[in-house]
Design a protein around this motif. Structure first.
Motif, PDB file in Angstrom:
ATOM      1  N   GLU A  36       0.845  -1.191   0.000  1.00 22.93           N
ATOM      2  CA  GLU A  36       0.000   0.000   0.000  1.00 22.93           C
ATOM      3  C   GLU A  36       0.880   1.241   0.000  1.00 22.93           C
ATOM      4  O   GLU A  36       1.799   1.377   0.803  1.00 22.93           O
ATOM      5  N   ARG A  37       0.594   2.143  -0.922  1.00 25.06           N
ATOM      6  CA  ARG A  37       1.390   3.359  -1.044  1.00 25.06           C
ATOM      7  C   ARG A  37       0.634   4.548  -0.466  1.00 25.06           C
ATOM      8  O   ARG A  37      -0.580   4.617  -0.540  1.00 25.06           O
ATOM      9  N   GLU A  38       1.409   5.481   0.059  1.00 28.60           N
ATOM     10  CA  GLU A  38       0.827   6.715   0.560  1.00 28.60           C
ATOM     11  C   GLU A  38       0.400   7.570  -0.635  1.00 28.60           C
ATOM     12  O   GLU A  38       1.089   7.629  -1.645  1.00 28.60           O
ATOM     13  N   LEU A  39      -0.741   8.208  -0.519  1.00 27.05           N
ATOM     14  CA  LEU A  39      -1.224   9.053  -1.610  1.00 27.05           C
ATOM     15  C   LEU A  39      -0.383  10.317  -1.720  1.00 27.05           C
ATOM     16  O   LEU A  39       0.092  10.837  -0.710  1.00 27.05           O
TER      17      LEU A  39
END
Length: 70
Positions: A36-39
């Motif tokens: 999961e990547r940070e926006l």
């Protein structure tokens, strides 16, 4: 046809169940790509909290320009 083009062609013809199976295989092979990547910081910056600005555009322009809105 390149390998990537061949892969894209195959993917286009998968049904939903097949796509899910291939996605699981790829996710297991490349876990760093599926983490999961940070926006980015710009996401959500247009949210004013004042409802639908499109519907209120004329009202906003009238207010800002002193009543001169078409």
């Amino acid at each position: 046809m390149t390998s990537k083009e061949q892969l894209l062609d195959l993917v286009e013809h998968l049904d939903e169940a097949q796509a899910a199976e291939v996605l699981d295989l790829l996710a297991a092979r490349f876990p760093e790509r599926t983490a999961e990547r940070e926006l980015p910081g710009f996401v959500g910056m247009g949210h004013s909290g004042h409802g639908d600005l499109g519907r209120r555009a004329k009202e906003i322009v009238r207010k800002e320009l002193g009543g001169r809105a078409a």
